[in-house]
Write an enzyme that holds these catalytic residues in place. Sequence first.
Site, short mmCIF file in Angstrom:
data_model
loop_
_atom_site.label_atom_id
_atom_site.label_comp_id
_atom_site.label_asym_id
_atom_site.label_seq_id
_atom_site.Cartn_x
_atom_site.Cartn_y
_atom_site.Cartn_z
N TYR A 87 -40.30 18.89 -19.07
CA TYR A 87 -40.89 17.71 -19.69
C TYR A 87 -40.77 16.51 -18.75
O TYR A 87 -41.71 15.75 -18.55
CB TYR A 87 -40.18 17.43 -21.02
CG TYR A 87 -40.72 16.27 -21.81
CD1 TYR A 87 -41.88 16.40 -22.56
CD2 TYR A 87 -40.06 15.04 -21.83
CE1 TYR A 87 -42.37 15.34 -23.31
CE2 TYR A 87 -40.54 13.98 -22.57
CZ TYR A 87 -41.69 14.14 -23.31
OH TYR A 87 -42.19 13.08 -24.04
N LYS A 91 -43.95 14.38 -17.18
CA LYS A 91 -44.09 12.95 -17.47
C LYS A 91 -44.03 12.12 -16.20
O LYS A 91 -44.71 11.10 -16.08
CB LYS A 91 -43.04 12.50 -18.49
CG LYS A 91 -43.23 13.14 -19.85
CD LYS A 91 -44.65 12.96 -20.38
CE LYS A 91 -44.85 13.62 -21.72
NZ LYS A 91 -46.19 13.44 -22.26
#
Length: 192
Positions: A87, A91
């Site tokens: 993640y 991002k």
Amino acid sequence: MDTNKTKGESLKKALDQLYGEQSTLFLHCNVESEEKIKGNTHSLVAVVRFTYLALEHMNEMTGGQGGVIVNTASMAGLSPAKSCPFYTATKHGVVGFTRAMAASSTAAGYGVRFNAVCPGFVQTELLTSLSNKLGQFSQLADEFQRNAEKSTLTVSEVADCLLELVTDETKNGETLQIRYNGKKYMTFPVFT
């Protein structure tokens, strides 16, 4: 683009009243679903694909009316989330891609501004179920939950900041960090 169709359509109606129906678009999409993953519409790939699709329609050089694209990253796009390395990587990619698109748009004259919003923990369905999805990092779930409980934002707080990036025409290539105790525009090193 969001998984909550009702809230997405409601936001679109509000933006339509401010900017006109032809100026906004809402796409109902769950980028976490297995079907979407197989179709290469997951995480950073989804952001790139939808940004290019929007640019295709908005680009002033090809008959579009210009505008602004705000991509949603996360605090994990600015600082590592140790319980979510993948993640974190995606991002960071959203932030870098958005900044590069802003620079490209300025250089090429697309007439489209690009910004990224990086909220901390936001009270959403994803947040309430995320600690169950940590996989091999599940031993960090308790720490994750404690951090989330003491610093959670509301969706409205994030929406207000997003609207700031949409309406302030001086904002291009910006990354706005949103935390429970305030917001901050990020600065990055510039290489020439």
